[in-house]
Write a protein that holds these residues in place. Structure first.
Motif, PDB file in Angstrom:
ATOM      1  N   ASN A 203       0.831  -1.206   0.000  1.00 49.71           N
ATOM      2  CA  ASN A 203       0.000   0.000   0.000  1.00 49.71           C
ATOM      3  C   ASN A 203       0.862   1.251   0.000  1.00 49.71           C
ATOM      4  O   ASN A 203       2.102   1.156   0.052  1.00 49.71           O
ATOM      5  N   SER A 204       0.239   2.394  -0.049  1.00 41.84           N
ATOM      6  CA  SER A 204       0.955   3.665  -0.188  1.00 41.84           C
ATOM      7  C   SER A 204       1.753   4.042   1.051  1.00 41.84           C
ATOM      8  O   SER A 204       2.628   4.917   0.985  1.00 41.84           O
ATOM      9  N   ASN A 205       1.472   3.410   2.183  1.00 46.10           N
ATOM     10  CA  ASN A 205       2.214   3.714   3.409  1.00 46.10           C
ATOM     11  C   ASN A 205       3.419   2.806   3.616  1.00 46.10           C
ATOM     12  O   ASN A 205       4.176   2.993   4.575  1.00 46.10           O
ATOM     13  N   ASP A 206       3.600   1.844   2.730  1.00 49.90           N
ATOM     14  CA  ASP A 206       4.684   0.878   2.919  1.00 49.90           C
ATOM     15  C   ASP A 206       6.056   1.481   2.648  1.00 49.90           C
ATOM     16  O   ASP A 206       6.223   2.373   1.802  1.00 49.90           O
ATOM     17  N   ILE A 207       7.038   0.955   3.383  1.00 50.75           N
ATOM     18  CA  ILE A 207       8.449   1.216   3.125  1.00 50.75           C
ATOM     19  C   ILE A 207       8.993  -0.089   2.546  1.00 50.75           C
ATOM     20  O   ILE A 207       9.084  -1.100   3.241  1.00 50.75           O
ATOM     21  N   VAL A 208       9.294  -0.064   1.256  1.00 46.30           N
ATOM     22  CA  VAL A 208       9.573  -1.285   0.495  1.00 46.30           C
ATOM     23  C   VAL A 208      11.074  -1.463   0.299  1.00 46.30           C
ATOM     24  O   VAL A 208      11.772  -0.542  -0.134  1.00 46.30           O
ATOM     25  N   ALA A 209      11.565  -2.653   0.598  1.00 51.73           N
ATOM     26  CA  ALA A 209      12.976  -2.973   0.368  1.00 51.73           C
ATOM     27  C   ALA A 209      13.171  -3.386  -1.078  1.00 51.73           C
ATOM     28  O   ALA A 209      12.433  -4.223  -1.600  1.00 51.73           O
ATOM     29  N   THR A 257       8.655  -2.291   5.856  1.00 52.84           N
ATOM     30  CA  THR A 257       7.361  -2.927   6.099  1.00 52.84           C
ATOM     31  C   THR A 257       7.012  -3.984   5.056  1.00 52.84           C
ATOM     32  O   THR A 257       6.163  -4.844   5.301  1.00 52.84           O
ATOM     33  N   CYS A 258       7.644  -3.932   3.877  1.00 55.02           N
ATOM     34  CA  CYS A 258       7.262  -4.837   2.786  1.00 55.02           C
ATOM     35  C   CYS A 258       8.496  -5.339   2.042  1.00 55.02           C
ATOM     36  O   CYS A 258       9.366  -4.543   1.661  1.00 55.02           O
ATOM     37  N   ILE A 259       8.564  -6.651   1.843  1.00 57.03           N
ATOM     38  CA  ILE A 259       9.655  -7.271   1.085  1.00 57.03           C
ATOM     39  C   ILE A 259       9.055  -8.309   0.150  1.00 57.03           C
ATOM     40  O   ILE A 259       8.209  -9.103   0.548  1.00 57.03           O
ATOM     41  N   GLN A 260       9.504  -8.301  -1.118  1.00 56.85           N
ATOM     42  CA  GLN A 260       9.179  -9.391  -2.044  1.00 56.85           C
ATOM     43  C   GLN A 260      10.485 -10.021  -2.479  1.00 56.85           C
ATOM     44  O   GLN A 260      11.374  -9.338  -3.005  1.00 56.85           O
ATOM     45  N   CYS A 284       9.376  -4.128  11.744  1.00 61.65           N
ATOM     46  CA  CYS A 284       8.104  -3.509  11.370  1.00 61.65           C
ATOM     47  C   CYS A 284       7.474  -4.217  10.174  1.00 61.65           C
ATOM     48  O   CYS A 284       6.586  -3.663   9.523  1.00 61.65           O
ATOM     49  N   LEU A 285       7.931  -5.420   9.883  1.00 63.76           N
ATOM     50  CA  LEU A 285       7.481  -6.134   8.690  1.00 63.76           C
ATOM     51  C   LEU A 285       5.976  -6.362   8.715  1.00 63.76           C
ATOM     52  O   LEU A 285       5.450  -7.015   9.603  1.00 63.76           O
ATOM     53  N   ARG A 286       5.306  -5.828   7.688  1.00 65.94           N
ATOM     54  CA  ARG A 286       3.847  -5.944   7.573  1.00 65.94           C
ATOM     55  C   ARG A 286       3.452  -6.968   6.527  1.00 65.94           C
ATOM     56  O   ARG A 286       2.509  -7.747   6.712  1.00 65.94           O
ATOM     57  N   SER A 287       4.195  -6.983   5.391  1.00 66.68           N
ATOM     58  CA  SER A 287       3.821  -7.842   4.271  1.00 66.68           C
ATOM     59  C   SER A 287       5.065  -8.502   3.678  1.00 66.68           C
ATOM     60  O   SER A 287       6.008  -7.815   3.283  1.00 66.68           O
ATOM     61  N   LEU A 288       5.064  -9.823   3.635  1.00 64.73           N
ATOM     62  CA  LEU A 288       6.161 -10.594   3.047  1.00 64.73           C
ATOM     63  C   LEU A 288       5.605 -11.341   1.837  1.00 64.73           C
ATOM     64  O   LEU A 288       4.716 -12.187   1.975  1.00 64.73           O
ATOM     65  N   CYS A 289       6.116 -11.016   0.664  1.00 65.23           N
ATOM     66  CA  CYS A 289       5.641 -11.632  -0.580  1.00 65.23           C
ATOM     67  C   CYS A 289       6.705 -12.595  -1.087  1.00 65.23           C
ATOM     68  O   CYS A 289       7.777 -12.167  -1.526  1.00 65.23           O
ATOM     69  N   ILE A 290       6.405 -13.880  -1.009  1.00 67.89           N
ATOM     70  CA  ILE A 290       7.353 -14.909  -1.425  1.00 67.89           C
ATOM     71  C   ILE A 290       7.012 -15.308  -2.853  1.00 67.89           C
ATOM     72  O   ILE A 290       5.864 -15.670  -3.153  1.00 67.89           O
ATOM     73  N   SER A 291       7.997 -15.231  -3.749  1.00 72.27           N
ATOM     74  CA  SER A 291       7.744 -15.535  -5.155  1.00 72.27           C
ATOM     75  C   SER A 291       9.016 -16.040  -5.815  1.00 72.27           C
ATOM     76  O   SER A 291      10.092 -15.993  -5.225  1.00 72.27           O
TER      77      SER A 291
END
Length: 470
Positions: A203-209, A257-260, A284-291
């Motif tokens: 989402n727009s508030n995420d800090i993405v690695a 907050t977000c890593i894929q 602070c990890l909110r969303s982990l996307c494994i792919s």
């Protein structure tokens, strides 16, 4: 199958071009942090300034036209982001090249695109011959104050690009020995990101690695996807993911907050957390996307040790031809023996067909066909391969994945394997035939076989041309 494809969702806005969505985010919050790498950072307003400076250079000095392919071969950096957005702003087509590839391969890839312009830095200049125009943008950005912005920026506004224009091409392994270049439109990536927002993967508030190498299409979702949503992108220094101490410190200090990423990276990272006894409350990890690879139950157990109930864990599936196509939320505490690739993303379609193009029944194996907002335009210069890969069914365009799947009794899709000799290694699609053909081009080798070994390596068995049959 019909209930599987009840995925139609109205997007909040009509699709627009990537750079238009980026400019909208700049206008919305100009002082918000857009991208940072260690101690370097740019706000959305600062990033737009440098993007416009480079865009005008590409336009005025190198006469880049809408639809023209511009290659880039650089290490991960803030200027890498500037270059990508500048190429798109002038209507160009971004083509990433890995600086770790051999010189011969890089030159062959550029020749395949018929591009003459390659954006480089001082470490990659020597990888290209004199028949290419090489541009190191460092001096361009340093002299940015000399640009007459008021008079020239109007030229950028007049560039005619639609959401159906190609935004980028990405190379994937080809069975004929030559890599295939997949063409993705502006609307493909913008609408795929809308689907990711709908399921709350980002989402727009995420800090993405930003962890993925530029040879993988996911790096574009990390970079472009974050910027068009208005999030903050945190880049790791080159090869930073190999230094787990550094990587873990970035996650904590930058409050990621977000890593894929691929399962092997998550496994190594979370094992490091456990070995160093790091507190789960410091993350602070909110969303982990494994792919990129199979999500196995053992990884689920590892993640359960270092995530809270509030953390969202996703198994994301999708070839580069369709971006992110299916999803499944994973609950680490649940007892499972096989993890499904789940259900179609919003505004995606899945068909599972047998060899006669008929729908299979529950538990029966079939080939997965993907349709919807992310389906690619074509393979560059390969109409023959495009015709084989894209099939029209009931008025909808579907991509033949070559992946064999089945539907479980609960209505979820399970990945089984391939119907050809393609394998995946660390998230990279590899046609074993491509490697075999390269080996056979060596005069001292008369025969060879390449295979995957223990999910970690590729092994080649070769026969010398000098072997005495007697």
């Amino acid at each position: 199958m019909q209930s599987l494809n009840n995925t139609q969702v109205s997007f909040p806005s009509v699709p627009t071009c990537i750079h238009h969505e980026f400019v909208y985010q700049v206008m919305k919050h100009p002082q918000k942090l857009a991208v940072e790498l260690d101690e370097q950072s740019l706000t959305y307003c600062e990033l737009l300034h440098y993007v416009q400076v480079l865009s005008l250079t590409l336009l005025n000095d190198y006469h880049v036209l809408p639809g023209e392919i511009v290659c880039q071969c650089v290490e991960r950096s803030l200027s890498m982001v500037i270059r990508i957005m500048a190429i798109l702003m002038v209507g160009g087509v971004y083509c990433p090249l890995s600086p770790h590839d051999p010189q011969d391969r890089l030159q062959a890839l550029v020749e395949q695109t018929k591009s003459h312009l390659v954006l480089v830095h001082h470490l990659t200049k020597t990888k290209f011959g004199s028949n290419f125009i090489l541009v190191d943008i460092s001096s361009v950005l340093c002299s940015s104050n000399d640009v007459d912005r008021e008079n020239d920026i109007s030229r950028l506004k007049n560039i005619s690009i639609t959401p159906d224009h190609i935004a980028y091409i990405i190379f994937t392994s080809g069975s004929t020995g030559a890599p295939k270049s997949i063409q993705i439109r502006h609307r493909n990536i913008s609408q795929d990101m809308e689907s990711m927002v709908i399921i709350n993967a980002v989402n727009s508030n995420d800090i993405v690695a930003q962890t993925v190498r530029c040879s993988f299409d996911v790096h574009l979702l990390e970079i472009i996807g974050t910027l068009i949503l208005g999030g903050t992108l945190v880049m790791l220094r080159p090869d930073g993911i190999l230094d787990l101490e550094y990587f873990s410190s970035v996650i904590k200090e930058k409050q990621i907050t977000c890593i894929q990423a691929v399962p092997s990276l998550f496994r190594a990272l979370f094992n490091f957390f456990m070995e160093t006894s790091q507190s789960i409350h410091s993350l602070c990890l909110r969303s982990l996307c494994i792919s990129g690879e199979a999500f196995t139950p053992d990884l689920s157990k590892v993640l359960a040790s270092y995530t809270t109930e509030k953390s969202l864990i996703w198994n994301i599936y999708g070839p580069a031809e369709t971006i992110n196509s299916t999803f499944q939320r994973i609950y680490p505490t649940a007892k499972i023996t096989m993890i499904p690739i789940g259900l179609p993303m919003p505004n995606y379609l899945c068909l599972i067909l047998d060899a006669y193009m008929k729908s299979v029944i529950i538990h029966q194996e079939g080939e997965l066909y993907l349709g919807g907002v992310g389906v690619f335009s074509a393979y560059l210069g390969r109409d023959d391969l495009t015709a084989k890969a894209l099939v029209e069914i009931d008025g909808q365009l579907f991509y033949r994945t070559g992946d064999l799947v089945r539907i479980g009794s609960e209505g979820l899709i399970y990945y089984i394997g391939r119907n050809d000799y393609q394998v995946k290694l660390h998230g990279q699609r590899i046609e074993l035939g491509e490697i075999e053909r390269c080996l056979l081009s060596i005069t001292s080798i008369s025969a060879c076989v390449v295979m995957k070994w223990n999910d970690d390596y590729l092994v080649a068995y070769v026969q010398s041309s000098d072997t005495n049959e007697e």
